[in-house]
Design a protein around this motif. Sequence first.
Motif, PDB file in Angstrom:
ATOM      1  N   ASP A  43     -42.596 -68.948   9.280  1.00  0.00           N
ATOM      2  CA  ASP A  43     -42.173 -69.331   7.934  1.00  0.00           C
ATOM      3  C   ASP A  43     -43.254 -69.069   6.896  1.00  0.00           C
ATOM      4  N   GLY A  44     -44.493 -68.911   7.312  1.00  0.00           N
ATOM      5  CA  GLY A  44     -45.555 -68.558   6.384  1.00  0.00           C
ATOM      6  C   GLY A  44     -45.665 -67.072   6.136  1.00  0.00           C
ATOM      7  N   TYR A  45     -44.828 -66.269   6.826  1.00  0.00           N
ATOM      8  CA  TYR A  45     -44.901 -64.802   6.760  1.00  0.00           C
ATOM      9  C   TYR A  45     -43.483 -64.217   6.714  1.00  0.00           C
ATOM     10  N   PRO A  46     -42.650 -64.616   5.738  1.00  0.00           N
ATOM     11  CA  PRO A  46     -41.239 -64.169   5.757  1.00  0.00           C
ATOM     12  C   PRO A  46     -41.046 -62.663   5.682  1.00  0.00           C
ATOM     13  N   PRO A  47     -41.833 -61.886   4.937  1.00  0.00           N
ATOM     14  CA  PRO A  47     -41.608 -60.436   4.987  1.00  0.00           C
ATOM     15  C   PRO A  47     -41.884 -59.848   6.375  1.00  0.00           C
ATOM     16  N   ALA A  48     -42.931 -60.342   7.041  1.00  0.00           N
ATOM     17  CA  ALA A  48     -43.215 -59.858   8.393  1.00  0.00           C
ATOM     18  C   ALA A  48     -42.085 -60.229   9.352  1.00  0.00           C
ATOM     19  N   ARG A  49     -41.536 -61.412   9.179  1.00  0.00           N
ATOM     20  CA  ARG A  49     -40.403 -61.832  10.024  1.00  0.00           C
ATOM     21  C   ARG A  49     -39.197 -60.937   9.779  1.00  0.00           C
ATOM     22  N   GLU A  50     -38.949 -60.600   8.517  1.00  0.00           N
ATOM     23  CA  GLU A  50     -37.798 -59.747   8.212  1.00  0.00           C
ATOM     24  C   GLU A  50     -37.992 -58.350   8.794  1.00  0.00           C
ATOM     25  N   ARG A  51     -39.238 -57.849   8.784  1.00  0.00           N
ATOM     26  CA  ARG A  51     -39.498 -56.542   9.409  1.00  0.00           C
ATOM     27  C   ARG A  51     -39.235 -56.599  10.911  1.00  0.00           C
ATOM     28  N   LEU A  52     -39.613 -57.709  11.552  1.00  0.00           N
ATOM     29  CA  LEU A  52     -39.358 -57.845  12.990  1.00  0.00           C
ATOM     30  C   LEU A  52     -37.860 -57.903  13.255  1.00  0.00           C
ATOM     31  N   TYR A  53     -37.117 -58.626  12.419  1.00  0.00           N
ATOM     32  CA  TYR A  53     -35.663 -58.694  12.603  1.00  0.00           C
ATOM     33  C   TYR A  53     -35.026 -57.314  12.455  1.00  0.00           C
ATOM     34  N   ALA A  54     -35.543 -56.505  11.543  1.00  0.00           N
ATOM     35  CA  ALA A  54     -35.040 -55.131  11.407  1.00  0.00           C
ATOM     36  C   ALA A  54     -35.327 -54.328  12.674  1.00  0.00           C
ATOM     37  N   ALA A  55     -36.486 -54.585  13.294  1.00  0.00           N
ATOM     38  CA  ALA A  55     -36.802 -53.911  14.562  1.00  0.00           C
ATOM     39  C   ALA A  55     -35.825 -54.336  15.651  1.00  0.00           C
ATOM     40  N   PHE A  56     -35.442 -55.615  15.675  1.00  0.00           N
ATOM     41  CA  PHE A  56     -34.432 -56.069  16.644  1.00  0.00           C
ATOM     42  C   PHE A  56     -33.142 -55.261  16.473  1.00  0.00           C
ATOM     43  N   ARG A  57     -32.710 -55.113  15.223  1.00  0.00           N
ATOM     44  CA  ARG A  57     -31.456 -54.411  14.968  1.00  0.00           C
ATOM     45  C   ARG A  57     -31.554 -52.951  15.383  1.00  0.00           C
ATOM     46  N   ARG A  58     -32.670 -52.296  15.036  1.00  0.00           N
ATOM     47  CA  ARG A  58     -32.808 -50.878  15.400  1.00  0.00           C
ATOM     48  C   ARG A  58     -32.825 -50.689  16.907  1.00  0.00           C
ATOM     49  N   ALA A  59     -33.401 -51.660  17.627  1.00  0.00           N
ATOM     50  CA  ALA A  59     -33.443 -51.581  19.093  1.00  0.00           C
ATOM     51  C   ALA A  59     -32.121 -51.978  19.731  1.00  0.00           C
ATOM     52  N   LYS A  60     -31.174 -52.463  18.894  1.00  0.00           N
ATOM     53  CA  LYS A  60     -29.872 -52.941  19.372  1.00  0.00           C
ATOM     54  C   LYS A  60     -30.032 -54.110  20.354  1.00  0.00           C
ATOM     55  N   SER A  61     -31.015 -54.949  20.076  1.00  0.00           N
ATOM     56  CA  SER A  61     -31.322 -56.084  20.944  1.00  0.00           C
ATOM     57  C   SER A  61     -31.077 -57.390  20.205  1.00  0.00           C
ATOM     58  N   ARG A  62     -30.517 -58.355  20.892  1.00  0.00           N
ATOM     59  CA  ARG A  62     -30.449 -59.728  20.397  1.00  0.00           C
ATOM     60  C   ARG A  62     -31.323 -60.553  21.353  1.00  0.00           C
ATOM     61  N   PRO A  63     -32.631 -60.615  21.121  1.00  0.00           N
ATOM     62  CA  PRO A  63     -33.514 -61.234  22.111  1.00  0.00           C
ATOM     63  C   PRO A  63     -33.439 -62.747  22.100  1.00  0.00           C
ATOM     64  N   ILE A  64     -33.956 -63.329  23.185  1.00  0.00           N
ATOM     65  CA  ILE A  64     -34.271 -64.751  23.217  1.00  0.00           C
ATOM     66  C   ILE A  64     -35.753 -64.868  22.872  1.00  0.00           C
ATOM     67  N   VAL A  65     -36.051 -65.598  21.822  1.00  0.00           N
ATOM     68  CA  VAL A  65     -37.425 -65.817  21.397  1.00  0.00           C
ATOM     69  C   VAL A  65     -37.910 -67.134  21.984  1.00  0.00           C
ATOM     70  N   LEU A  66     -39.071 -67.104  22.628  1.00  0.00           N
ATOM     71  CA  LEU A  66     -39.696 -68.314  23.158  1.00  0.00           C
ATOM     72  C   LEU A  66     -40.931 -68.631  22.320  1.00  0.00           C
ATOM     73  N   SER A  67     -41.111 -69.908  21.981  1.00  0.00           N
ATOM     74  CA  SER A  67     -42.185 -70.294  21.067  1.00  0.00           C
ATOM     75  C   SER A  67     -42.909 -71.526  21.572  1.00  0.00           C
ATOM     76  N   GLY A  68     -44.196 -71.614  21.224  1.00  0.00           N
ATOM     77  CA  GLY A  68     -45.008 -72.783  21.542  1.00  0.00           C
ATOM     78  C   GLY A  68     -45.567 -73.385  20.270  1.00  0.00           C
ATOM     79  N   ASP A  69     -46.800 -73.866  20.315  1.00  0.00           N
ATOM     80  CA  ASP A  69     -47.612 -74.275  19.171  1.00  0.00           C
ATOM     81  C   ASP A  69     -47.192 -75.578  18.497  1.00  0.00           C
ATOM     82  N   SER A  70     -45.913 -75.871  18.366  1.00  0.00           N
ATOM     83  CA  SER A  70     -45.440 -76.923  17.467  1.00  0.00           C
ATOM     84  C   SER A  70     -45.448 -78.316  18.078  1.00  0.00           C
ATOM     85  N   HIS A  71     -45.659 -78.431  19.401  1.00  0.00           N
ATOM     86  CA  HIS A  71     -45.624 -79.712  20.114  1.00  0.00           C
ATOM     87  C   HIS A  71     -44.235 -80.348  20.051  1.00  0.00           C
ATOM     88  N   ALA A  72     -43.219 -79.515  19.918  1.00  0.00           N
ATOM     89  CA  ALA A  72     -41.849 -80.000  19.802  1.00  0.00           C
ATOM     90  C   ALA A  72     -40.914 -79.078  20.566  1.00  0.00           C
TER      91      ALA A  72
END
Length: 548
Positions: free
Chosen positions: A417-446
């Motif tokens: 959320d602190g890098y929305p343009p970078a996130r949007e570029r990654l989402y465009a990469a998902f679309r070009r790869a024709k992938s709907r990935p499962i994203v796994l995340s840590g860091d938040s303690h939740a």
Amino acid sequence: MTLNRRDALRLMGSSAALTLPTIAEAAPATRFLHGVASGDPAADGAILWTRATPASDDRGDIALDWHVAGSEGGAALATGRTTARGARDFTAKVEATGLKPGTEYWYWFTAPDGTASPKGRFRTLPRGRTTDVALAVVSCQLYPGGYWHAYTAIAAEPRVDAVLHLGDYIYEYGAEGYGAEIGRKLNRLPEPAHEILTLADYRTRHAQVKRDAAIQAAHARAAFICVWDDHETANDSWVGGAENHDAATEGDWATRKAAAMQAYFEWMPIRDPKPGQPWAAINRSFDFGDLATLVMVETRLLARSEQAAPKGAGIEPEDYAAMMAIRAQPDRELLGRGQQDWVERELARSVKAKRPWQVLGNQVVMARVPGPDLVRNMGAQGFADLLNRLPAAYAPRIAAGQRSYRAGLPFNFDSWDGYPPARERLYAAFRRAKSRPIVLSGDSHAGWANDLHDDSGRLVANEFGATAISSPSYGSLLPGLGKVIEKDAPEVRYCDQDCKGYLLLTLTPSHADAQFRTVSSVTTPDFTTETTARWRVAAGKPAPMTAV
């Protein structure tokens, strides 16, 4: 499931007793005080790790033999020699190869004096038709924060093909820092007692972590696939510094970062950097037969731009506009262009191979999470009463955070959320790869279950976030905060800010199941484990996840 800390020793296997001398025996010249670990599995083998603790008056290198067998008590099928070098803090890593795919193996080390290490096991990656894969997902294990019961529970799971560690394997703080209040009560204060800065400091902290019985049991249970987050160096790190690094008093950031990375590669069961590649380039991928590709990324030290603001508090209203303007700058990076292009290629390769699942192992939460409006949800008087109940040190920070959230600032500038343009570029990469990935995340303690959408509102991925092993959460101060976040954040389907534990992700050709496995306590020796939530993603076209 009811377990306690004594169970961790039992789960390491009976061979652990080989390293513990009886009263009548002299201690051996070499000891294996930090257990064994495997990592980065391949279809024909894995990385095997241990640390050989020498006698106090002997600092020479130690030759070790490694052994791999088809069963716990079986004869070795493969053997070899490696060296626990003094220059690498007497740690040793070797890559066992030539093994069968999709097969469980046992391994151990022996020293020249005949001392044997505990035994561990790992499963090689499958090839071809694969009916299912079970992955335990963990992050954020603050040593003073409490007992690591989640690792004891993972070691007792009937099926774990690999453990994905998404970062914060160690923390840099000293004995008066983060979590110290709990650590003093449990006699779990960090070593060394000061904040770690040097290579010797980072090595000592890693050594303390590896002496914990619960994490030894988990490492002995399955191969780990690891990446670091920020605390392996310093809080909120980025390519040129960290929130918790002051060059004026703590020296050169590049020197501290190099020391932290060296200790990490010495003490973790991960392949060393490739020649010619920067140490920070630990992005890599793993294929689980015809079922899934796991793509592990690095979001801290390789390319990340400096955070636009601190995490949620300490922000003055006159700074809001400037911080949001920095946040929106299009050239700010989290992965970096080179790594993002690699991610796109790996996703496209997996899709072309007709694997139904692409999984992205990522450090920080990717969903859009607006700051939760406690005033609106609780009412002005209810929020005022809450502040009055909080410890004096925290009330001003919570109040400042609420002012920023009500002004439209995100929950966490350190996440995607602190890098929305970078996130949007990654989402465009998902679309070009024709992938709907499962994203796994840590860091938040939740714990999180999120449906991710691009700026056009299109569903592009599903995200599961693993809660902490022991690190404190916002729920410690604000019980029920997760429900407020669920209400205020359209992408968030489930948020648990209260519990500790791990995520158990099971992939099949038709669906992916995420079980949020939580422990009853991290401050008592005994505990129970339960599944507090379960969410399912169906294979095929992008669709919202469903509660099971």
